[in-house]
Scaffold this motif. Structure first.
Motif, PDB file in Angstrom:
ATOM      1  N   LYS A 181       0.826  -1.209   0.000  1.00  0.00           N
ATOM      2  CA  LYS A 181       0.000   0.000   0.000  1.00  0.00           C
ATOM      3  C   LYS A 181       0.860   1.258   0.000  1.00  0.00           C
ATOM      4  O   LYS A 181       0.528   2.252  -0.654  1.00  0.00           O
ATOM      5  CB  LYS A 181      -0.927  -0.002   1.221  1.00  0.00           C
ATOM      6  N   ALA A 182       1.974   1.214   0.699  1.00  0.00           N
ATOM      7  CA  ALA A 182       2.843   2.391   0.815  1.00  0.00           C
ATOM      8  C   ALA A 182       3.664   2.646  -0.444  1.00  0.00           C
ATOM      9  O   ALA A 182       4.081   3.783  -0.693  1.00  0.00           O
ATOM     10  CB  ALA A 182       3.769   2.235   2.022  1.00  0.00           C
ATOM     11  N   ASN A 183       3.899   1.615  -1.244  1.00  0.00           N
ATOM     12  CA  ASN A 183       4.824   1.752  -2.374  1.00  0.00           C
ATOM     13  C   ASN A 183       4.216   1.425  -3.739  1.00  0.00           C
ATOM     14  O   ASN A 183       4.945   1.194  -4.701  1.00  0.00           O
ATOM     15  CB  ASN A 183       6.059   0.873  -2.139  1.00  0.00           C
ATOM     16  N   GLY A 184       2.897   1.406  -3.817  1.00  0.00           N
ATOM     17  CA  GLY A 184       2.239   1.315  -5.115  1.00  0.00           C
ATOM     18  C   GLY A 184       2.189  -0.060  -5.753  1.00  0.00           C
ATOM     19  O   GLY A 184       1.984  -0.171  -6.962  1.00  0.00           O
ATOM     20  N   TYR A 185       2.379  -1.118  -4.974  1.00  0.00           N
ATOM     21  CA  TYR A 185       2.211  -2.466  -5.533  1.00  0.00           C
ATOM     22  C   TYR A 185       0.727  -2.790  -5.555  1.00  0.00           C
ATOM     23  O   TYR A 185       0.040  -2.633  -4.544  1.00  0.00           O
ATOM     24  CB  TYR A 185       2.950  -3.499  -4.682  1.00  0.00           C
ATOM     25  N   ASN A 186       0.215  -3.248  -6.702  1.00  0.00           N
ATOM     26  CA  ASN A 186      -1.228  -3.497  -6.782  1.00  0.00           C
ATOM     27  C   ASN A 186      -1.617  -4.965  -6.681  1.00  0.00           C
ATOM     28  O   ASN A 186      -2.787  -5.310  -6.713  1.00  0.00           O
ATOM     29  CB  ASN A 186      -1.840  -2.874  -8.047  1.00  0.00           C
ATOM     30  N   VAL A 187      -0.613  -5.855  -6.565  1.00  0.00           N
ATOM     31  CA  VAL A 187      -0.880  -7.275  -6.294  1.00  0.00           C
ATOM     32  C   VAL A 187       0.140  -7.778  -5.281  1.00  0.00           C
ATOM     33  O   VAL A 187       1.342  -7.515  -5.425  1.00  0.00           O
ATOM     34  CB  VAL A 187      -0.794  -8.143  -7.572  1.00  0.00           C
ATOM     35  N   VAL A 188      -0.324  -8.493  -4.271  1.00  0.00           N
ATOM     36  CA  VAL A 188       0.559  -9.093  -3.266  1.00  0.00           C
ATOM     37  C   VAL A 188       0.384 -10.608  -3.337  1.00  0.00           C
ATOM     38  O   VAL A 188      -0.722 -11.120  -3.143  1.00  0.00           O
ATOM     39  CB  VAL A 188       0.206  -8.602  -1.843  1.00  0.00           C
ATOM     40  N   ILE A 189       1.474 -11.317  -3.629  1.00  0.00           N
ATOM     41  CA  ILE A 189       1.433 -12.781  -3.758  1.00  0.00           C
ATOM     42  C   ILE A 189       2.161 -13.391  -2.569  1.00  0.00           C
ATOM     43  O   ILE A 189       3.379 -13.244  -2.434  1.00  0.00           O
ATOM     44  CB  ILE A 189       2.090 -13.242  -5.073  1.00  0.00           C
ATOM     45  N   VAL A 190       1.416 -14.047  -1.681  1.00  0.00           N
ATOM     46  CA  VAL A 190       1.971 -14.563  -0.428  1.00  0.00           C
ATOM     47  C   VAL A 190       2.258 -16.057  -0.568  1.00  0.00           C
ATOM     48  O   VAL A 190       1.340 -16.883  -0.676  1.00  0.00           O
ATOM     49  CB  VAL A 190       1.002 -14.329   0.753  1.00  0.00           C
TER      50      VAL A 190
END
Length: 439
Positions: free
Chosen positions: A179-188
């Motif tokens: 959210k802070a750095n503009g990533y629009n997908v998080v793959i865990v």
């Protein structure tokens, strides 16, 4: 992929060869062989029986048209039932949230980490997303390093906290980072075990509850057969996952898991993965898979892979060079490299209708082009750009530099010249060279 099943089904359809009409006797014989083929492919007997009962009912309710044979009718019915069994239509990822959180779950060794890298590459290159990979496997040695290597290969950042042994905190912090750095997908990428156990299930459930992912993908090794289906049921009961990923479809798999996992857990297969290369990830299309199982090929996927490698600008440049009879070794090498990016050569040939059976027993190595590339790389830039410069003495030097015999170079030069002559002839046909352009 599914070679044994394809052969057995083809053999079953031969029961109807020469028959002029559908009858209860010839349908019963064919259906019995289809059931045996499915069971041998590791399909649960109950599911195989339900499948063949539906096939039989449909076959007996159909009138064979004069334009098609009973065998052709049976192939169509089986194809339609396979499509139904595997999920009817493709299912896309839900990517509307910003950031979209995708949780990857599955047993150890199923290919979760490699798939995570492939998915990041897929979303970056085909969906124009900015993904962040998250190393939340806190148990497996070198899991973080593996994910970082994969991320480095595709230019995707990897979030990790090597000293933190709390997977929930890592996942939560990663979402804040996105959210802070503009990533629009998080793959865990989560941890797995060699078998289903309470500790693993509790941890992955806690991660899910904490980050509330839009997608939970269960990764399953296709080679584990019915065990894969049973594992999927256990994971689904705890995670209620949104989709399935089948990995290692290029291995020695009998296909049962792929055919029945959706039917069993009522969740769609969203991706299929083959090999270690990070661009070998395909959206799962039930109809295309059914066609391949029945030896019909998969020309649609073949064309899509080709279009992904050949853009309009490259096609125009190539067309111009062909029209001017200037196609050279640099152009040829570029075409080889693009073909290699499309995937396994044998897999590509298997997508061509009617070719799959012809190549199934052939030992087609993905290194088939290495000898040709070695010959081209041994040429000087001037020789690559002007093939007509290459005389006898130059051929000897090229052969020595490539570690090949002079006969190998002569044969390649002859084949290349034949190809150039064919292209030259195409130039004389109105619109001929344009036919090479990817549309």
């Amino acid at each position: 992929m599914f070679e044994s099943l394809s052969e057995r089904l083809e053999s079953a359809f031969k029961q109807l060869k020469g028959e002029g009409r559908i009858s209860e006797i010839n349908v019963a014989t064919t259906v019995k062989e289809i059931r045996r083929a499915l069971v041998d492919a590791d399909v649960n007997y109950r599911i195989a029986k339900e499948f063949t009962d539906r096939v039989k009912d449909k076959a007996m309710g159909e009138k064979v048209l004069t334009a098609i044979s009973p065998g052709q009718l049976m192939v169509k019915i089986v194809k339609d039932e396979l499509v139904e069994l595997m999920g009817t239509t493709e299912e896309e990822l839900d990517l509307k949230a910003n950031p979209t959180v995708i949780l990857i779950a599955g047993l150890q060794g199923s290919g979760k980490t490699t798939f995570s890298g492939k998915l990041a590459n897929f979303l970056k290159t085909k969906k124009n997303k900015k993904p962040l990979l998250v190393a939340a496997d806190i148990y497996r040695p070198a899991a973080i390093d593996q994910l970082k290597v994969l991320g480095g290969q595709i230019g995707v950042e990897v979030y990790s906290e090597p000293e933190n042994k709390n997977a929930v905190q890592i996942a939560e912090n990663a979402v804040k980072e996105a959210k802070a750095n503009g990533y629009n997908v998080v793959i865990v990428d989560t941890a797995g075990r060699l078998a289903v156990d309470e500790a693993m299930m509790t941890e992955v459930s806690n991660v899910r509850n904490a980050v509330k992912p839009q997608e939970v993908l269960f990764v399953v090794d296709s080679m584990t057969g019915q065990d894969a289906v049973n594992t999927a049921k256990a994971f689904n009961e705890r995670l209620d996952f949104s989709g399935i990923v089948l990995t290692k479809l290029d291995g020695d798999t009998r296909g049962g898991a792929a055919l029945t996992i959706t039917y069993t857990v009522q969740k769609p297969i969203k991706f299929v993965s083959m090999g270690e290369k990070l661009d070998t990830l395909d959206v799962f299309y039930p109809e295309r898979m059914a066609q391949r199982i029945l030896g019909m090929g998969d020309i649609t996927t073949l064309v899509e892979r080709a279009q992904a490698q050949f853009n309009e600008e490259q096609a125009k440049k190539l067309e111009k060079k062909i029209r001017q009879n200037q196609f050279d070794f640099d152009d040829f090498k570029e075409q080889l490299q693009q073909i290699k990016k499309m995937g396994s050569i044998k897999d590509l040939l298997g997508m061509i209708p009617g070719v799959g059976k012809a190549v199934k027993d052939l030992d087609i190595s993905d290194d088939s082009f290495k000898g040709i590339e070695a010959i081209i790389n041994s040429m000087t830039p001037q020789e690559r750009g002007n093939p007509d410069l290459i005389d006898g003495s130059r051929r000897k030097r090229i052969a020595k530099g490539a570690g090949k015999e002079i006969q190998d170079v002569n044969q390649f030069m002859k084949q290349f010249e034949q190809m150039r002559q064919m292209m030259k002839m195409m130039n004389k046909i109105p619109g001929g060279a344009r036919g090479l352009k990817m549309r």
